[in-house]
Design a protein around this motif. Structure first.
Motif, PDB file in Angstrom:
ATOM      1  N   LEU A 278      -5.006  -0.573   4.703  1.00 25.66           N
ATOM      2  CA  LEU A 278      -4.966   0.860   4.438  1.00 25.66           C
ATOM      3  C   LEU A 278      -5.550   1.582   5.650  1.00 25.66           C
ATOM      4  CD1 LEU A 278      -6.082   1.469   0.728  1.00 25.66           C
ATOM      5  CD2 LEU A 278      -3.788   1.247   1.657  1.00 25.66           C
ATOM      6  N   GLY A 279      -4.757   2.458   6.258  1.00 28.04           N
ATOM      7  CA  GLY A 279      -5.253   3.218   7.397  1.00 28.04           C
ATOM      8  C   GLY A 279      -5.459   2.350   8.618  1.00 28.04           C
TER       9      GLY A 279
ATOM     10  N   ALA B  74       0.842  -1.198   0.000  1.00 22.12           N
ATOM     11  CA  ALA B  74       0.000   0.000   0.000  1.00 22.12           C
ATOM     12  C   ALA B  74       0.871   1.240   0.000  1.00 22.12           C
ATOM     13  CB  ALA B  74      -0.906  -0.006   1.222  1.00 22.12           C
TER      14      ALA B  74
ATOM     15  N   GLY C  27      -0.206   5.271   0.358  1.00 20.16           N
ATOM     16  CA  GLY C  27      -1.325   6.204   0.470  1.00 20.16           C
ATOM     17  C   GLY C  27      -2.634   5.459   0.351  1.00 20.16           C
ATOM     18  N   ASN C  28      -3.459   5.890  -0.621  1.00 17.97           N
ATOM     19  CA  ASN C  28      -4.727   5.191  -0.841  1.00 17.97           C
ATOM     20  C   ASN C  28      -4.684   4.314  -2.092  1.00 17.97           C
ATOM     21  OD1 ASN C  28      -4.694   7.157  -2.758  1.00 17.97           O
ATOM     22  ND2 ASN C  28      -6.790   7.906  -2.371  1.00 17.97           N
ATOM     23  N   SER C  29      -3.488   3.821  -2.428  1.00  8.73           N
ATOM     24  CA  SER C  29      -3.297   2.931  -3.581  1.00  8.73           C
ATOM     25  C   SER C  29      -2.720   1.602  -3.127  1.00  8.73           C
ATOM     26  CB  SER C  29      -2.358   3.565  -4.619  1.00  8.73           C
ATOM     27  OG  SER C  29      -2.891   4.751  -5.134  1.00  8.73           O
TER      28      SER C  29
ATOM     29  N   ASP D  71      -5.974   2.568  -7.603  1.00  8.02           N
ATOM     30  CA  ASP D  71      -5.861   3.905  -7.035  1.00  8.02           C
ATOM     31  C   ASP D  71      -7.167   4.359  -6.390  1.00  8.02           C
ATOM     32  OD1 ASP D  71      -3.158   4.381  -7.848  1.00  8.02           O
ATOM     33  OD2 ASP D  71      -3.893   4.664  -9.911  1.00  8.02           O
ATOM     34  N   ASN D  72      -7.041   5.387  -5.552  1.00  4.85           N
ATOM     35  CA  ASN D  72      -8.204   6.059  -4.940  1.00  4.85           C
ATOM     36  C   ASN D  72      -9.116   5.092  -4.188  1.00  4.85           C
ATOM     37  OD1 ASN D  72      -7.425   8.605  -6.085  1.00  4.85           O
ATOM     38  ND2 ASN D  72      -8.284   7.888  -8.056  1.00  4.85           N
ATOM     39  N   LEU D  73      -8.507   4.224  -3.389  1.00  6.39           N
ATOM     40  CA  LEU D  73      -9.274   3.251  -2.629  1.00  6.39           C
ATOM     41  C   LEU D  73      -9.796   3.872  -1.330  1.00  6.39           C
ATOM     42  CD1 LEU D  73      -6.901   0.159  -2.980  1.00  6.39           C
ATOM     43  CD2 LEU D  73      -9.018   0.588  -4.243  1.00  6.39           C
ATOM     44  N   PRO D  74     -10.957   3.449  -0.863  1.00  3.86           N
ATOM     45  CA  PRO D  74     -11.431   3.893   0.451  1.00  3.86           C
ATOM     46  C   PRO D  74     -10.437   3.490   1.545  1.00  3.86           C
ATOM     47  CG  PRO D  74     -13.207   2.877  -0.784  1.00  3.86           C
ATOM     48  CD  PRO D  74     -11.956   2.612  -1.552  1.00  3.86           C
ATOM     49  N   MET D  75     -10.224   4.397   2.476  1.00  2.00           N
ATOM     50  CA  MET D  75      -9.256   4.143   3.548  1.00  2.00           C
ATOM     51  C   MET D  75      -9.896   3.347   4.687  1.00  2.00           C
ATOM     52  SD  MET D  75      -6.364   5.379   2.569  1.00  2.00           S
ATOM     53  CE  MET D  75      -5.432   5.496   4.104  1.00  2.00           C
ATOM     54  N   ASP D  76      -9.024   3.009   5.657  1.00  2.58           N
ATOM     55  CA  ASP D  76      -9.425   2.283   6.866  1.00  2.58           C
ATOM     56  C   ASP D  76     -10.126   0.970   6.513  1.00  2.58           C
ATOM     57  OD1 ASP D  76      -8.409   4.395   8.392  1.00  2.58           O
ATOM     58  OD2 ASP D  76     -10.312   5.463   8.299  1.00  2.58           O
TER      59      ASP D  76
END
Length: 584
Positions: free
Chosen positions: A421-422, A343, A345-347, A390-395
């Motif tokens: 992620l998160g 991971a 960031g949000n990718s 890319d641009n995946l929802p976090m947490d």
């Protein structure tokens, strides 16, 4: 003339005619009905070529008759027995013998739901007949084939779908798609029939093929007259299109050949890969009939007969050439591995390798399972591949699932390690629901759905009554479990899902199901007699003499004549009864 005498004369004549052209031998067989739903006693004939020694394994070809026909038509009107003698393979000709439902005489039930699914009805009886032959003769497990005419072709298609793990390839002559209805048969030239949309055929195929070993595309050849008024050529076009969509083949042909023979224009088209086709169609300019289509629906290019015309390309030769080129896949499916998944960031980026021992890897796709599932994306590269989401929802936790497909359509999957992620919420347990529980003879099948919020479903276990929990087959978010040989009694059904972290779902309870301790077999009296169910009974049976244990033959015959009727028994008994209430 009595039906029995007609039947005997037909078999004798068949043997005389076939013996003149082929030096091998025909063996008359009787398949005895099994305990699963819809099974019946069936007659069949096996042609064993003179070159068969039992030392080397040989191919098996099953040939199915159409409506208003028997196996004798296929023996005499096709040339499979001649090719079997020439090329040393076993040819088997089943006869439907008896049947249920509203249908024309001797039609196979390709349009009846109870007869087109693995484990029941006609499609399972035919599979079991093939297994009986394998128990007697040495059959090559990578060269088992099935074909047929009209309703027999429809049933050959059903076998290719329901038993894709058994048959290497299939053929269809003037046949119909999987799960098609009887309204697709037009009968007259002004009525082309009413067909299901191809999407419905594809959906039915996917529903039938849910286990990992059922995903293999069975190569198929569909032969059809452009002028057939009984079954419109759209039927074979739909076979082609349903195969292409179900197995995600390219819609463009890989080859187009001229198969014109004896002045009859003919086009053979191949789909799949240049190395190995998966679908082939043969469309020819068949005979034009009268207003009601008489003479347009037949087996082409071999012998003359009621539903056969020798003028045109040989359906037998075309299919046998196709079968020889399509053994059951000898090479293993492609292999695939995930080298890294990380991971940023949000990718999420995933990369790995894939290879095929035969041919090459055609594509690699990757999806992300989890609380926010991401649809499959095609990776860049094949031997070494990579893909980024890319641009995946976090947490959230994402689980990569990669699939490699080779040029033959074979696939392999691999699931990677979870990627975080998160700060995801604490792990939530999976869920499971039983949607159905059914009984067929001494078999119980339990099916339902299961899911995990983070896409980490590991397994589903199923319990039947007090029997130990056993793993079900899981495909995507569906599960299915079957067990046979169960003693009579009532069984509670329960299921529980487990995720990769070890969290378990609450136990889901389904309906109770009851396995009867009685067996029932439906057949006409000749078949019952041939299988030993009607015989001479003695004390303590209520009926002494020939018949069943509770009723004499004269009473049975007066009530049923030559129509099918059920006989019943306890699974542990050899005595058969007309009335279940008479069984002690």
């Amino acid at each position: 003339m009595s039906p029995i005498l007609c039947r005997l004369l037909t078999l004798v004549l068949c043997g005389l005619l076939s013996g003149a052209a082929s030096a091998g031998e025909f063996r008359q067989k009787v398949f005895t009905a099994k305990s699963y739903a819809g099974s019946r006693d069936r007659h069949y004939q096996v042609f064993v070529p003179s070159g068969y020694t039992g030392q080397d394994a040989v191919p098996l070809v099953m040939i199915l008759h159409g409506c208003r026909q028997t196996e004798a038509n296929m023996i005499n009107e096709t040339r499979f027995k001649d090719l079997a003698e020439r090329d040393n393979f076993i040819a088997v000709y089943p006869f439907i013998t008896s049947y249920d439902g509203m249908r024309e005489m001797n039609c196979w039930g390709f349009f009846l739901d109870q007869h087109i699914h693995k484990g029941a009805g006609e499609v399972e009886d035919l599979h079991q007949i093939a297994l009986e032959i394998e128990a007697e003769l040495k059959i090559d497990p990578i060269r088992r084939y099935v074909t047929g005419l009209s309703s027999g072709a429809g049933m050959a298609v059903a076998l290719a779908v329901a038993h894709s793990d058994y048959f290497a390839a299939a053929g269809s002559v003037e046949g119909l798609p999987y799960a098609e209805t009887s309204s697709a048969v037009g009968f007259v030239c002004v009525n082309p029939g009413s067909f299901k949309p191809v999407s419905a055929n594809v959906a039915a195929m996917k529903t039938e093929q849910q286990q990992p070993d059922e995903q293999r595309p069975v190569p198929i050849m569909a032969i059809h007259s452009r002028n057939d008024c009984v079954v419109n050529k759209l039927a074979s076009e739909n076979i082609r299109d349903s195969w292409i969509r179900r197995y995600e083949l390219g819609p463009s042909p890989t080859a187009t050949l001229d198969c014109t023979a004896e002045g009859v224009p003919c086009t053979q088209t191949r789909y799949g890969s240049p190395q190995r086709s998966v679908v082939e169609t043969v469309f020819y300019e068949g005979k034009r009939g009268d207003f009601i289509g008489t003479g347009t629906h037949y087996w082409v290019g071999d012998n003359s007969g009621q539903f056969a015309d020798p003028t045109g390309p040989s359906a037998t030769e075309l299919q046998w050439a196709f079968f020889k080129a399509h053994p059951f896949r000898e090479a293993p499916p492609p292999s695939i591995s995930i080298s890294a998944a990380q991971a940023t960031g949000n990718s999420v980026s995933v990369n790995g390798t894939a290879s095929a021992s035969a041919g090459s890897v055609a594509s690699v796709t990757v999806r992300l399972d989890g609380r926010f599932p991401q649809p499959a994306k095609t990776a860049s590269g094949t031997s070494n591949w990579a893909v980024t989401f890319d641009n995946l929802p976090m947490d959230a936790i994402y689980v990569p699932v990669a699939t490699a497909k080779d040029n033959d359509g074979a696939t392999s999957n691999i699931t990677g390690n979870p990627i975080t992620l998160g700060s995801p919420p604490p792990n939530a347990p999976p869920s499971v629901t039983i949607s159905s529980a059914s009984v067929s003879g001494d078999c119980i099948t339990v099916a339902g759905s299961a899911s995990d919020p983070e896409g980490q479903l590991a397994n589903v276990g199923v319990e039947l009554g007090t029997r130990p929990r056993k793993p079900a087959g899981v495909s995507q978010d569906k599960f299915k479990y079957g067990e046979c040989g169960l003693p009579g009694g009532t069984y509670a059904t329960r299921a529980q899902a487990t995720d990769r972290a070890g969290a378990t779902s609450p136990v889901s309870s389904g309906p109770d199901v009851t396995v009867s301790n009685l067996q029932a077999v439906t057949a006409n009296w000749q078949a019952h007699m041939g299988a030993g169910r009607l015989r001479v009974y003695s004390a303590p049976c209520a009926s002494i003499g020939f018949g069943s244990c509770d009723q004499g033959f004269s009473e049975i015959f007066l009530a049923n004549q030559f129509n099918p009727f059920p006989l019943h028994r306890k699974a542990t008994s050899k005595d058969w009864y007309v009335r279940p209430e008479s069984i002690p």
